[in-house]
Design a protein around this motif. Structure first.
Motif, short mmCIF file in Angstrom:
data_model
loop_
_atom_site.label_atom_id
_atom_site.label_comp_id
_atom_site.label_asym_id
_atom_site.label_seq_id
_atom_site.Cartn_x
_atom_site.Cartn_y
_atom_site.Cartn_z
N SER A 108 62.42 20.76 93.18
CA SER A 108 62.46 21.82 94.19
C SER A 108 61.97 21.28 95.53
O SER A 108 62.54 21.56 96.58
N PRO A 112 48.02 17.68 95.65
CA PRO A 112 47.84 19.12 95.79
C PRO A 112 47.43 19.80 94.47
O PRO A 112 47.68 19.28 93.39
N GLY A 113 46.84 20.96 94.60
CA GLY A 113 46.49 21.72 93.39
C GLY A 113 45.70 22.96 93.72
O GLY A 113 45.39 23.24 94.88
N LEU A 118 45.35 24.64 97.42
CA LEU A 118 46.23 25.79 97.72
C LEU A 118 45.41 27.04 98.00
O LEU A 118 44.55 27.42 97.20
N LEU A 138 54.43 26.26 102.11
CA LEU A 138 55.13 25.21 101.36
C LEU A 138 54.35 23.89 101.35
O LEU A 138 53.90 23.42 102.39
N LEU A 139 54.28 23.32 100.16
CA LEU A 139 53.58 22.04 100.02
C LEU A 139 54.21 20.96 100.90
O LEU A 139 53.49 20.19 101.56
N LYS A 174 47.87 32.47 90.42
CA LYS A 174 46.89 32.76 89.38
C LYS A 174 45.63 33.20 90.14
O LYS A 174 45.17 32.45 91.00
N PHE A 225 45.58 24.37 102.20
CA PHE A 225 46.90 24.65 102.77
C PHE A 225 47.47 25.93 102.18
O PHE A 225 47.13 26.34 101.08
N MET A 269 59.06 21.26 89.85
CA MET A 269 58.38 21.28 91.14
C MET A 269 58.85 20.12 92.03
O MET A 269 59.15 20.30 93.21
N ARG A 299 50.98 13.64 91.57
CA ARG A 299 50.66 14.61 90.54
C ARG A 299 50.30 13.85 89.26
O ARG A 299 50.87 12.78 88.99
O1 PNS Z 1 46.96 22.88 90.25
P1 PNS Z 1 48.29 23.54 90.18
O2 PNS Z 1 48.10 25.04 90.14
O3 PNS Z 1 49.12 23.02 89.06
O4 PNS Z 1 49.06 23.19 91.56
C1 PNS Z 1 50.32 23.78 91.86
C2 PNS Z 1 50.74 23.49 93.32
C3 PNS Z 1 49.65 23.84 94.29
C4 PNS Z 1 51.06 22.03 93.46
C5 PNS Z 1 52.04 24.32 93.59
O5 PNS Z 1 51.83 25.64 93.21
C6 PNS Z 1 52.50 24.29 95.04
O6 PNS Z 1 52.92 23.27 95.54
N1 PNS Z 1 52.36 25.43 95.74
C7 PNS Z 1 52.72 25.57 97.14
C8 PNS Z 1 54.01 26.37 97.34
C9 PNS Z 1 55.23 25.47 97.24
O7 PNS Z 1 55.42 24.53 97.99
N2 PNS Z 1 56.09 25.77 96.28
C10 PNS Z 1 57.31 25.02 96.04
C11 PNS Z 1 57.11 24.02 94.96
S1 PNS Z 1 57.99 24.48 93.55
#
Ligand code: PNS
Length: 160
Positions: free
Chosen positions: A104, A7-8, A36, A72-73, A41, A69, A101, A87
């Motif tokens: 969580s 994801p990203g 995402l 929630l991831l 940002k 998506f 992350m 990651r």
């Molecule tokens: O490329 P990035 O911005 O470092 O990716 C961050 C990402 C998309 C992996 C993170 O922001 C994410 O998982 N967002 C979805 C919301 C979520 O599940 N949040 C709980 C995880 S702390």
């Protein structure tokens, strides 16, 4: 069939991302790149632009697909029939954020694990943010982003 989700925000995709995707595609049967939708940002590129750049760059890699998506991831990971998040870890500064992350996500979904790949050395200090700064100030981008992203970045920077 072992499926992993990478994801990203991909705003935009960098050579560091591509490196992680290609390496993980050799470790899993299928890798789903999850873009995402609502990144906090404010993105430079729209969702469609981010997804299309990734699809373009990864068109030659058979077992990789690109999806977007929201929410929630871990929910997205489960929808994809997966229980693995990939990651990349660059320098030490990533560690804290990435650990938080991963922990969580495990609290919400204990059956979903995060696998970290050490970023290749040449991309250890590369990020989408740095790439946008390079583009803004006319620094060469050939070592940082895929070819097709260079013109898109320059185009964006020249927009009023
Ligand atoms: O490329 P990035 O911005 O470092 O990716 C961050 C990402 C998309 C992996 C993170 O922001 C994410 O998982 N967002 C979805 C919301 C979520 O599940 N949040 C709980 C995880 S702390």
């Amino acid at each position: 069939m072992k499926i992993a989700v990478y994801p990203g925000s991909f705003d935009p995709v960098t050579l560091g991302h591509v490196d992680i995707i290609k390496r993980s595609s050799k470790m899993f049967d299928r890798v789903v790149v999850g873009v995402l939708v609502n990144t906090q940002k404010k993105p430079l590129f729209s969702l469609d632009e981010r997804v299309n750049m990734l699809k373009d760059v990864l068109s030659g890699v058979d077992n990789v697909s690109v999806e977007s998506f929201d929410g929630l991831l871990v929910d997205f990971v489960k929808q994809q029939g997966s229980n693995v998040i990939v990651r990349g870890l660059r320098a030490l500064t990533d560690f804290d954020v990435e650990m938080q992350m991963a922990q969580s996500n495990r609290l919400v979904a204990p059956d979903v694990d995060t696998v970290f790949l050490a970023t290749s050395l040449e991309y250890a200090y590369l990020s989408s943010s740095v790439v946008k700064e390079y583009a803004r100030y006319g620094v060469g981008l050939a070592d940082s982003v895929p070819e097709c992203v260079i013109s898109k970045l320059i185009e964006k920077m020249n927009q009023p």
